[in-house]
Write an enzyme that holds these catalytic residues in place. Structure first.
Site, mmCIF file in Angstrom:
data_model
loop_
_atom_site.group_PDB
_atom_site.id
_atom_site.type_symbol
_atom_site.label_atom_id
_atom_site.label_comp_id
_atom_site.label_asym_id
_atom_site.label_seq_id
_atom_site.Cartn_x
_atom_site.Cartn_y
_atom_site.Cartn_z
ATOM 1 N N LYS A 145 0.984 -1.034 -0.069
ATOM 2 C CA LYS A 145 -0.046 -0.165 -0.295
ATOM 3 C C LYS A 145 1.160 1.521 0.771
ATOM 4 C CE LYS A 145 -1.201 -1.434 4.651
ATOM 5 N NZ LYS A 145 -1.934 -0.751 6.050
ATOM 6 N N GLU A 190 9.825 2.217 0.414
ATOM 7 C CA GLU A 190 9.967 0.619 0.096
ATOM 8 C C GLU A 190 8.641 1.124 -1.084
ATOM 9 O OE1 GLU A 190 8.165 -1.829 2.637
ATOM 10 O OE2 GLU A 190 10.851 -3.157 2.952
ATOM 11 N N GLU A 288 16.629 -1.996 5.413
ATOM 12 C CA GLU A 288 15.244 -2.311 6.204
ATOM 13 C C GLU A 288 16.276 -3.744 6.449
ATOM 14 O OE1 GLU A 288 11.511 -2.204 6.572
ATOM 15 O OE2 GLU A 288 11.724 -0.407 6.099
ATOM 16 N N ASP A 299 4.409 -9.885 23.796
ATOM 17 C CA ASP A 299 3.224 -8.826 24.050
ATOM 18 C C ASP A 299 1.907 -8.785 23.937
ATOM 19 O OD1 ASP A 299 3.166 -8.930 21.518
ATOM 20 O OD2 ASP A 299 3.927 -6.155 21.324
ATOM 21 N N SER A 391 3.196 -5.202 18.628
ATOM 22 C CA SER A 391 4.406 -5.519 18.143
ATOM 23 C C SER A 391 4.687 -6.438 17.428
ATOM 24 C CB SER A 391 6.095 -5.116 18.485
ATOM 25 O OG SER A 391 7.065 -5.028 18.355
HETATM 26 CA CA CA Z 1 4.902 -9.607 19.649
#
Ligand code: CA
Length: 653
Positions: A145, A190, A288, A299, A391
């Protein structure tokens, strides 16, 4: 747990070297060594080789209550820790307006230019330069996108170009006013053939040109970079680089993302970047990259890479992460023409809490420290608006879940000097044991280990298997077992498959007549391997025969197997066909030219398969065993035909 152990070891013996860096910047003492991390020295690294950490989410993380520590275990400005670790640049993404009408952030660090200014200010304090990554979008821009910023919607390309120029200029002037040391500016992120909602190169190039023009005016010393993803498709890179040339797009650096899981080999990376550097006289770099130090998520938001995602040779460990990134640095520095640097992506994007998804979700919503908040739905309803969360790369960070630096973070400094420690096994590859049920099962005495320096060695293994368990596997027929053991102090695993080997070649004729001797004993009109699934017992091929009306069919198809061990074996073969007249058909086993066993067969009609089974004892050291089928059809009125398939010679267990 492991990270804590490493910390304790590191604290006891880290030697620090004082180096004055950057005019006006704070004094930074760089790490000098590591007790238990092996770092291969990359020869010939230029002093100005870019070692960058993308830190875009760091302010949102800190606002969420995340604390970062230094190598001494004390809370410390993460920018200082990075500078101590040999990082030279900080990268930050910039979105035009990542907020809804009520000022709620879309997440991903809510990275607008004000965020970038603050990150840049803190970086500059420790002598770190900034790479400014303009997405020219209100939220994530990537190969899937490249949405136009809301303020630019409905603009003609001329208006949008002017808006991009003004926006870039204003942003860079804010950075300049804050005395941020901007080293590089990206005109898009990108941008695989799309940018700011534009999908033709004719229009994309105008946006890139506008960004470059603003950069040259505000920061004439800074490099201008274009950035693409997917180097594993080099033809697309060639195409894009030629478009940039055709439109005379102003840039200095052709940059790429390189995630080892998806983006091809290092040789391919070096090859395509070198080609572009050479052809167009440009600098190149990895903009990257990252690699996981653990498969675990911390998390409650699933990660992009987990269990089973390892790239061969790089275990998910602090050492594996280090070796992977060192190899990428070496590739760009030494194997790529005009390679100038490597950016590690979001190495501090760790969990904001340890309680639950719900608790973390509240924090992500409030501070924008997850990849997206629910507020992003006003801009990106189909992805961020649906799948918002935390994350997806906390297991690829270079800080543990509590904010302590991993030893791997030191690689950016230690790669210049090397750090030699005793080499030991880092991970053990799973062994595959395949044994015929008639053979003696023997477990391997060694296993293949990936060593801390990335090399491979065969090392001794002790399997946790008793004689009784071994006997049970030996006598349990066809089955599969998982066993474990210990090698080099690590857990070793093996899968043991007890199988019945089929000792015949091309047993179902799928590899043609390989291994078979097919002999026509009378003239045959048709006798060959045919590819016709509907006439096959398995697969798509079989041995086909036919003779015209009144002609006698007579042939053999056989193959010889040498070196069978003593034991009892089964031979099986199937046939179907018709119009055979008077038939004499049988499966046989021969030794020394003599038939020692046989079993009659017949042909009746289409798809009516007949199968012969012969069992025979074989003594060790005997001459080769020949198995086959004899077919004779005579006196037929219509012309005999048939199909032969699925020959099997295996242990009788
Ligand atoms: Ca995670």
């Amino acid at each position: 747990m492991k990270a804590k152990k490493i910390m304790a070891a590191a604290m006891s013996a880290v030697l620090l070297l004082s180096i004055l860096s950057g005019c006006g910047a704070a004094k930074v003492e760089k790490v000098k060594g590591s007790d238990d991390l092996y770092v291969r020295k990359v020869e010939g690294l230029a002093d100005d080789f870019i070692m960058d950490m993308d830190l875009s989410s760091v302010l949102a993380e800190e606002a969420s209550g995340v604390k970062y520590y230094g190598y001494d275990g004390k809370e410390q400005d993460i920018f200082l820790t990075l500078a101590q670790s040999g990082v030279t640049h900080i990268r930050v993404r910039v979105w035009n307006d990542p907020f809804d009408a009520d000022g709620n952030g879309f997440g991903g660090g809510n990275c607008d230019i004000d965020t970038a200014v603050e990150i840049g200010r803190r970086a500059t304090k420790y002598g770190l330069k900034l790479i400014v990554d303009f997405h020219y979008s209100d939220f994530w821009a990537d190969p899937s996108k490249q949405m136009v910023p809301r303020a630019w919607q409905g603009m003609s390309i001329e208006e949008k170009t002017e808006a991009a120029y003004q926006y870039t200029k204003e942003c860079l002037e804010k950075l300049k006013a804050a005395k941020v040391d901007v080293g590089m500016v990206q005109t898009g992120n990108e941008t695989n053939a799309a940018l700011a909602g534009e999908k033709t190169w004719f229009n994309i190039q105008y946006i890139m040109q506008a960004g470059a023009r603003a950069t040259r005016e505000v920061f004439p010393e800074a490099l201008v970079a274009v950035h693409f993803a997917n180097p594993e498709t080099p033809d697309r890179y060639r195409s894009w680089a030629s478009k940039l040339e055709y439109y005379e797009v102003d840039y200095d650096v052709f940059a790429t993302s390189y995630y080892p899981y998806w983006h091809g080999t290092l040789d391919n990376l070096a090859g395509i970047l070198s080609e572009i550097a050479e052809t167009y006289d440009k600098k190149v770099m990895v903009m990257e990259t990252s690699y996981a130090y653990t498969a675990e998520d911390t998390d409650f938001n699933g990660n992009t890479i987990g269990e089973g995602g390892e790239v061969k040779g790089y275990p998910f460990s602090v050492q594996g992460q280090t070796n992977c990134i060192v190899d990428i640095i070496d590739t760009i520095a030494n194997k790529t023409k005009n390679g100038i640097g490597v950016v590690y992506w979001e190495g501090a994007w760790i969990t904001v809490g340890t309680e639950s998804w719900e608790k973390n979700h509240e924090i992500w919503e409030k501070y924008g420290s997850g990849w997206a908040s629910s507020y992003a739905s006003v801009y990106d309803p189909n992805d961020a608006g649906k799948y918002y969360g935390g994350s997806a790369v906390d297991n690829q960070a270079m800080f543990d879940s509590e904010g302590h630096p991993l030893e791997s973070l030191k690689l950016f400094q230690l790669v210049r000097t090397g750090n030699a420690v005793e080499i030991k096994a880092e991970a053990i590859e799973t062994s595959e044991v395949v044994c015929d049920v008639a053979q003696k099962l023997e477990l391997p005495k060694t296993v293949s280990a990936v060593m801390t320096d990335g090399s491979k060695q065969e090392i001794p293994v002790e399997w946790d298997v008793t004689q009784a368990e071994l006997d049970k596997m030996q006598n349990g027929g066809v089955a599969r077992y998982e066993i474990s053991g210990t090698a080099g102090g690590l857990k070793a695993r093996a899968s043991v498959s007890m199988v019945k080997f089929n000792y015949l070649k091309s047993p179902s004729f799928e590899e043609g007549d390989e291994g078979w001797t097919i002999t026509a004993l009378q003239p045959m009109d048709q006798l060959y391997v045919e590819d016709k699934e509907g006439d096959s017992l398995s697969g798509t091929k079989h041995l086909h025969f036919w003779n015209a009306s009144g002609k006698t069919v007579e042939f053999t198809a056989e193959q010889t197997v040498e070196g069978l061990q003593s034991g009892t074996y089964d031979f099986t073969i199937s046939i179907m066909g018709g119009d055979g007249g008077t038939t004499d058909i049988y499966a046989y086993i021969k030794q020394n030219g003599q038939i020692i066993a046989q079993e009659p067969l017949e042909i009746t009609s289409w798809k009516e398969w007949h199968t012969a089974h012969i069992r025979i004892g074989v003594l060790d050291g005997e001459a080769g065993l020949t198995v086959g089928i004899y077919v004779k059809c005579s006196g037929a009125g219509n012309g005999a035909w048939g199909k032969i398939d699925d020959a099997i010679l295996n242990s009788a267990d």
